[in-house]
Write a protein that holds these residues in place. Structure first.
Motif, PDB file in Angstrom:
ATOM      1  N   PRO A  48      29.995 -18.307  18.130  1.00 27.44           N
ATOM      2  CA  PRO A  48      30.042 -18.253  19.879  1.00 27.44           C
ATOM      3  C   PRO A  48      30.858 -18.545  20.067  1.00 27.44           C
ATOM      4  O   PRO A  48      31.280 -17.618  21.153  1.00 27.44           O
ATOM      5  CB  PRO A  48      28.697 -19.719  19.636  1.00 27.44           C
ATOM      6  CG  PRO A  48      28.341 -20.045  18.952  1.00 27.44           C
ATOM      7  CD  PRO A  48      29.698 -19.765  17.671  1.00 27.44           C
ATOM      8  N   THR A  49      32.010 -19.364  20.117  1.00 27.84           N
ATOM      9  CA  THR A  49      33.319 -19.823  20.505  1.00 27.84           C
ATOM     10  C   THR A  49      34.246 -18.115  20.767  1.00 27.84           C
ATOM     11  O   THR A  49      34.812 -17.895  21.533  1.00 27.84           O
ATOM     12  CB  THR A  49      34.415 -20.540  20.068  1.00 27.84           C
ATOM     13  OG1 THR A  49      33.437 -21.692  19.951  1.00 27.84           O
ATOM     14  CG2 THR A  49      35.305 -20.798  20.257  1.00 27.84           C
ATOM     15  N   GLN A  50      34.145 -17.513  19.460  1.00 25.48           N
ATOM     16  CA  GLN A  50      34.853 -16.112  19.525  1.00 25.48           C
ATOM     17  C   GLN A  50      34.167 -15.484  20.847  1.00 25.48           C
ATOM     18  O   GLN A  50      34.850 -14.469  20.753  1.00 25.48           O
ATOM     19  CB  GLN A  50      34.925 -16.089  17.811  1.00 25.48           C
ATOM     20  CG  GLN A  50      35.503 -16.378  16.657  1.00 25.48           C
ATOM     21  CD  GLN A  50      35.766 -16.032  15.604  1.00 25.48           C
ATOM     22  OE1 GLN A  50      35.593 -15.156  15.467  1.00 25.48           O
ATOM     23  NE2 GLN A  50      35.150 -17.144  14.567  1.00 25.48           N
ATOM     24  N   VAL A  51      33.258 -15.013  20.048  1.00 27.25           N
ATOM     25  CA  VAL A  51      32.226 -14.456  21.274  1.00 27.25           C
ATOM     26  C   VAL A  51      32.892 -15.074  22.948  1.00 27.25           C
ATOM     27  O   VAL A  51      32.728 -13.526  24.339  1.00 27.25           O
ATOM     28  CB  VAL A  51      30.395 -14.241  21.090  1.00 27.25           C
ATOM     29  CG1 VAL A  51      30.142 -13.546  22.351  1.00 27.25           C
ATOM     30  CG2 VAL A  51      30.289 -13.521  20.155  1.00 27.25           C
ATOM     31  N   VAL A  52      32.370 -16.180  23.263  1.00 25.63           N
ATOM     32  CA  VAL A  52      32.559 -16.313  24.313  1.00 25.63           C
ATOM     33  C   VAL A  52      34.180 -16.205  25.161  1.00 25.63           C
ATOM     34  O   VAL A  52      33.781 -15.762  26.101  1.00 25.63           O
ATOM     35  CB  VAL A  52      32.127 -18.028  24.828  1.00 25.63           C
ATOM     36  CG1 VAL A  52      33.193 -18.233  25.781  1.00 25.63           C
ATOM     37  CG2 VAL A  52      31.037 -18.172  24.244  1.00 25.63           C
ATOM     38  N   GLN A  53      35.046 -15.815  24.364  1.00 29.70           N
ATOM     39  CA  GLN A  53      36.425 -16.369  25.030  1.00 29.70           C
ATOM     40  C   GLN A  53      36.779 -14.377  24.845  1.00 29.70           C
ATOM     41  O   GLN A  53      37.273 -14.177  25.731  1.00 29.70           O
ATOM     42  CB  GLN A  53      37.229 -16.230  23.524  1.00 29.70           C
ATOM     43  CG  GLN A  53      37.427 -17.489  23.405  1.00 29.70           C
ATOM     44  CD  GLN A  53      38.009 -18.652  22.441  1.00 29.70           C
ATOM     45  OE1 GLN A  53      38.248 -17.534  21.401  1.00 29.70           O
ATOM     46  NE2 GLN A  53      38.287 -19.700  22.051  1.00 29.70           N
ATOM     47  N   ASN A  54      35.686 -13.371  24.665  1.00 29.35           N
ATOM     48  CA  ASN A  54      35.755 -12.105  25.134  1.00 29.35           C
ATOM     49  C   ASN A  54      35.869 -11.890  26.281  1.00 29.35           C
ATOM     50  O   ASN A  54      34.495 -12.160  26.583  1.00 29.35           O
ATOM     51  CB  ASN A  54      35.554 -11.201  23.931  1.00 29.35           C
ATOM     52  CG  ASN A  54      35.508 -10.193  24.525  1.00 29.35           C
ATOM     53  OD1 ASN A  54      35.744  -8.742  24.931  1.00 29.35           O
ATOM     54  ND2 ASN A  54      35.355  -9.035  23.184  1.00 29.35           N
ATOM     55  N   SER A  55      36.658 -11.797  26.999  1.00 25.58           N
ATOM     56  CA  SER A  55      36.890 -11.851  28.679  1.00 25.58           C
ATOM     57  C   SER A  55      35.530 -10.639  29.044  1.00 25.58           C
ATOM     58  O   SER A  55      36.119 -10.153  30.274  1.00 25.58           O
ATOM     59  CB  SER A  55      37.572 -11.486  29.213  1.00 25.58           C
ATOM     60  OG  SER A  55      38.663 -11.574  29.015  1.00 25.58           O
ATOM     61  N   LEU A  56      36.524  -9.395  28.295  1.00 33.51           N
ATOM     62  CA  LEU A  56      35.991  -7.723  28.456  1.00 33.51           C
ATOM     63  C   LEU A  56      34.458  -7.754  28.817  1.00 33.51           C
ATOM     64  O   LEU A  56      33.835  -6.658  29.501  1.00 33.51           O
ATOM     65  CB  LEU A  56      36.783  -7.175  27.477  1.00 33.51           C
ATOM     66  CG  LEU A  56      38.336  -7.003  28.118  1.00 33.51           C
ATOM     67  CD1 LEU A  56      38.747  -6.346  26.941  1.00 33.51           C
ATOM     68  CD2 LEU A  56      38.882  -7.155  29.279  1.00 33.51           C
ATOM     69  N   MET A  57      33.804  -8.712  27.978  1.00 36.86           N
ATOM     70  CA  MET A  57      32.496  -8.702  27.761  1.00 36.86           C
ATOM     71  C   MET A  57      31.467  -8.806  28.860  1.00 36.86           C
ATOM     72  O   MET A  57      32.350 -10.229  29.406  1.00 36.86           O
ATOM     73  CB  MET A  57      32.218  -9.065  26.490  1.00 36.86           C
ATOM     74  CG  MET A  57      32.936  -7.960  25.269  1.00 36.86           C
ATOM     75  SD  MET A  57      32.138  -9.217  23.891  1.00 36.86           S
ATOM     76  CE  MET A  57      30.038  -8.437  23.587  1.00 36.86           C
ATOM     77  N   THR A  58      30.522  -8.559  29.049  1.00 36.13           N
ATOM     78  CA  THR A  58      29.653  -9.278  30.408  1.00 36.13           C
ATOM     79  C   THR A  58      28.949 -10.356  29.465  1.00 36.13           C
ATOM     80  O   THR A  58      29.025 -10.550  28.660  1.00 36.13           O
ATOM     81  CB  THR A  58      28.390  -8.326  31.304  1.00 36.13           C
ATOM     82  OG1 THR A  58      27.126  -7.925  29.984  1.00 36.13           O
ATOM     83  CG2 THR A  58      29.137  -7.047  31.642  1.00 36.13           C
ATOM     84  N   ALA A  59      27.986 -11.324  30.272  1.00 37.13           N
ATOM     85  CA  ALA A  59      27.643 -12.437  30.024  1.00 37.13           C
ATOM     86  C   ALA A  59      26.074 -11.815  29.071  1.00 37.13           C
ATOM     87  O   ALA A  59      25.676 -12.277  28.280  1.00 37.13           O
ATOM     88  CB  ALA A  59      26.583 -13.255  30.862  1.00 37.13           C
ATOM     89  N   THR A  60      25.486 -10.908  29.202  1.00 36.46           N
ATOM     90  CA  THR A  60      24.722 -10.052  28.870  1.00 36.46           C
ATOM     91  C   THR A  60      24.779  -9.601  27.570  1.00 36.46           C
ATOM     92  O   THR A  60      24.304  -9.473  26.577  1.00 36.46           O
ATOM     93  CB  THR A  60      23.259  -8.956  30.009  1.00 36.46           C
ATOM     94  OG1 THR A  60      23.267  -9.774  30.404  1.00 36.46           O
ATOM     95  CG2 THR A  60      22.789  -7.902  28.706  1.00 36.46           C
ATOM     96  N   GLU A  61      26.199  -8.808  27.734  1.00 39.02           N
ATOM     97  CA  GLU A  61      26.950  -8.665  26.333  1.00 39.02           C
ATOM     98  C   GLU A  61      27.215  -8.799  25.045  1.00 39.02           C
ATOM     99  O   GLU A  61      26.840  -8.818  24.598  1.00 39.02           O
ATOM    100  CB  GLU A  61      28.322  -7.472  26.762  1.00 39.02           C
ATOM    101  CG  GLU A  61      27.742  -6.523  27.299  1.00 39.02           C
ATOM    102  CD  GLU A  61      28.972  -5.682  27.672  1.00 39.02           C
ATOM    103  OE1 GLU A  61      28.743  -4.491  28.450  1.00 39.02           O
ATOM    104  OE2 GLU A  61      29.970  -6.520  27.945  1.00 39.02           O
TER     105      GLU A  61
END
Length: 212
Positions: free
Chosen positions: A139-152
């Motif tokens: 989850p931390t790895q995914v959250v750190q992707n700032s180019l993605m929206t919350a839905t993505e």
């Protein structure tokens, strides 16, 4: 003592006069001979994503295991009480299941909690928080992707979690052995509640719409 919920009694009455009446012989056969499902479905507890409804399954066709966020822990024969692992063991070793499907879904509350951990758990036991730790730092790895929206990020984590559960399934020695022998197949699926779309995981790990 509270009375039994009336809407459940109404539903039971409808079941008895409808589906049970139509499939009475099938239910009696299952009672007499036992169950012989060929697919273990590991799905989420979410009331909006019931596998039996999504796949229009009849009695005795699916062996269904539901837990928060459809997670599979790694194989840990440590003497503890492991409900999910116990169901997997029974399905594979006793029922000789041929397919295991990890079925995630859109807008999963468990995955949302993993991506947005609450500093104040619902209860002192924090069973949900501890359960979700099996996702590790994913989850931390995914959250750190700032180019993605919350839905993505939500959708991506739901699908990554499915792949992670399949990886954990392969830590069960008998699952890995049967898969290697071609006697057991592992699958991933993701269901979109809003649009009713089903996506299945290809060998590459990508999720694709099946032809139906």
């Amino acid at each position: 003592m509270h009375s039994f919920p009336q809407h459940l009694l109404d539903g039971y009455a409808s079941f008895m006069s409808g589906r049970y009446a139509r499939e009475r012989d099938r239910y009696r056969e299952l009672a007499a001979t036992g169950q012989k499902p060929t697919t273990l479905m590991i799905a989420c507890c979410d009331s909006r994503a019931a596998p039996e409804l999504i796949f229009d399954s009849g009695p005795g066709e699916l062996f269904v295991l539901r837990n928060v966020a459809n997670l599979v822990p790694p194989y840990q024969p440590d003497g503890g009480q492991h409900g999910t692992s116990a169901a997997i063991e029974f399905a594979v070793k006793a029922l000789n299941i041929e397919n295991i499907v990890i079925m995630g879904h859109g807008r999963c509350g468990g995955i949302h909690a993993a991506l947005n951990p609450d500093k104040t758990p619902l209860d002192d036991g924090d069973f949900i928080g501890k359960w979700l730790t099996m996702l590790g730092d994913l989850p931390t790895q995914v959250v750190q992707n700032s180019l993605m929206t919350a839905t993505e990020r939500q959708t991506a984590m739901e699908r990554i979690s499915i792949r992670n559960s399949i990886r954990n399934l392969r830590t069960f020695p008998y699952v890995a052995a049967l898969e290697a022998e071609g006697k057991l197949a592992l699958h991933g699926a993701w269901f979109d509640i809003s649009g009713g779309e089903l996506w299945v995981m290809a060998e590459s790990g990508d999720f694709v719409r099946p032809s139906i």
